[in-house]
Design a protein around this motif. Structure first.
Motif, PDB file in Angstrom:
ATOM      1  N   CYS A  94      38.652  28.189  35.445  1.00 25.78           N
ATOM      2  CA  CYS A  94      38.024  28.751  36.638  1.00 25.78           C
ATOM      3  C   CYS A  94      37.948  30.273  36.567  1.00 25.78           C
ATOM      4  N   VAL A  95      36.800  30.802  36.955  1.00 18.62           N
ATOM      5  CA  VAL A  95      36.630  32.238  37.177  1.00 18.62           C
ATOM      6  C   VAL A  95      36.191  32.391  38.636  1.00 18.62           C
ATOM      7  N   PRO A  96      37.118  32.792  39.527  1.00 16.62           N
ATOM      8  CA  PRO A  96      36.725  32.998  40.929  1.00 16.62           C
ATOM      9  C   PRO A  96      35.786  34.200  41.054  1.00 16.62           C
ATOM     10  N   LYS A  97      35.335  34.468  42.251  1.00 18.46           N
ATOM     11  CA  LYS A  97      34.390  35.578  42.492  1.00 18.46           C
ATOM     12  C   LYS A  97      34.990  36.892  42.009  1.00 18.46           C
ATOM     13  N   ARG A  98      34.241  37.579  41.203  1.00 18.52           N
ATOM     14  CA  ARG A  98      34.701  38.819  40.578  1.00 18.52           C
ATOM     15  C   ARG A  98      34.707  39.976  41.579  1.00 18.52           C
ATOM     16  N   ALA A  99      35.683  40.850  41.440  1.00 14.36           N
ATOM     17  CA  ALA A  99      35.705  42.089  42.236  1.00 14.36           C
ATOM     18  C   ALA A  99      34.930  43.165  41.467  1.00 14.36           C
ATOM     19  N   SER A 100      34.894  44.367  41.995  1.00 14.05           N
ATOM     20  CA  SER A 100      34.186  45.473  41.348  1.00 14.05           C
ATOM     21  C   SER A 100      34.682  45.671  39.908  1.00 14.05           C
ATOM     22  N   PRO A 101      33.767  45.797  38.931  1.00 13.91           N
ATOM     23  CA  PRO A 101      34.195  46.055  37.552  1.00 13.91           C
ATOM     24  C   PRO A 101      34.379  47.544  37.254  1.00 13.91           C
ATOM     25  N   ASN A 102      34.085  48.417  38.217  1.00 12.93           N
ATOM     26  CA  ASN A 102      34.047  49.870  37.961  1.00 12.93           C
ATOM     27  C   ASN A 102      35.413  50.473  37.668  1.00 12.93           C
ATOM     28  N   ASP A 103      35.394  51.537  36.867  1.00 11.16           N
ATOM     29  CA  ASP A 103      36.557  52.408  36.713  1.00 11.16           C
ATOM     30  C   ASP A 103      36.478  53.490  37.786  1.00 11.16           C
TER      31      ASP A 103
END
Length: 314
Positions: A94-103
């Motif tokens: 499972c990959v749940p909903k991703r959060a922001s990928p930003n640095d």
């Protein structure tokens, strides 16, 4: 219903991510009971800079071994810590909903990257971030920093560092987003593959657990990380080789940004390719081939000596 055992690291961020996943699972399966087991990993014990350790999976190996042996039913990880060559007995179910990928840039003076004084000491745990920082601001001093998220933030507040670069998702998940001064654009400061995403790993043959976990899967997030991991697998990036890759999908389209730099930052390869969100693996491989055709493998060769020099600063 029997209690489902969940393995995780003991850091505040790891526990917060596990609770996020369990919150979604409890909503989908109101009768389910979960027990969290905290497991120490090599990365928790060994405090050397990450890229000096010639080993994959330093933050997940022991936990996934507990899953494989049946000591826990599933494990919750930061997806970027999970190597693509998992044991054949295990699966990222499972990959749940991703959060922001930003640095993001963190300091207690409210100064953006362009406003930091020349010679300011900036900490990062990542070679990828270090080389992008040095390329953007060659006049800064960039030094390795270890420790969990809150420890690193304290090192800025105490004056040990003038600023640090971290993943936005980690700060947000532990309720510390107020320390963020600047969010870097993903096309200018390309994140690590999988950044902001959570991976839930269980035994491949445990069909009941796989079914439970799939109920909180986010198909868009899965597609994006599939493209990023296909790219990194083809180019063979890792902690010792700073490769940035992030996929952003909208409707049926997906754009994959990638970047690789030489050890001294003088040479860089950046690419941006748009393809179908329905074929993320194909897109990842296509972008990897573009990077390789432009000399990515040659850039990788210069990194061994650079890592040794960087390690001396730590």
């Amino acid at each position: 219903m029997m209690t489902i055992r969940v393995g995780t690291r003991g850091s505040r961020l790891a526990v917060a991510q596990t609770e996020l996943a369990l919150g979604a699972l409890r909503k989908a399966h109101p009768g389910a009971k979960f027990e969290i087991l905290m497991i120490s990993t090599k990365g928790d014990v060994d405090k050397r800079p990450l890229f000096t350790m010639d080993a994959k999976g330093i933050f997940e190996k022991e936990i996934n071994e507990a899953v494989r042996k049946g000591e826990v039913d599933f494990a919750v990880h930061s997806l970027k810590d999970v190597p693509s060559d998992l044991s054949p007995e295990l699966v990222v179910a499972c990959v749940p909903k991703r959060a922001s990928p930003n640095d993001v840039l963190v300091n207690d003076k409210g100064r953006k990257l362009k406003d930091l004084a020349a010679g300011s000491l900036v900490g990062t745990s990542s070679l990828r971030r270090a080389v992008q920082l040095m390329k953007a601001r060659p006049d800064l001093r960039v030094k390795p920093i270890r420790g969990n998220v809150e420890t690193r933030v304290k090192k800025v507040i105490s004056g040990e560092f003038d600023a640090i670069v971290l993943a936005e998702a980690g700060l947000t998940r532990i309720g510390m987003k107020d320390v963020i001064v600047e969010r870097f654009r993903v096309d200018e400061f390309v994140p690590a593959p999988g950044q902001g995403a959570i991976a839930i790993v269980c035994r491949r043959d445990d069909t009941k657990t796989v079914e439970i976990l799939r109920s909180i899967e986010d198909p868009r997030s899965r597609a994006e990380i599939t493209a990023e991991r296909a790219l990194i697998e083809k180019v063979e990036g890792g902690c010792r080789f700073p490769l940035g890759a992030v996929a952003i999908s909208k409707d049926d389209e997906m754009t994959l940004y990638a970047s690789i730099f030489s050890a001294d930052g003088s040479r860089g390869i950046r690419t941006k390719t748009t393809g179908s969100a329905k074929n993320p693996e194909t897109l990842g491989i296509k972008v990897a081939d573009e990077l390789l055709s432009q000399g990515a493998a040659e850039l990788a060769e210069g990194w061994r000596n650079a890592v040794e020099e960087w390690n001396k600063k730590a």
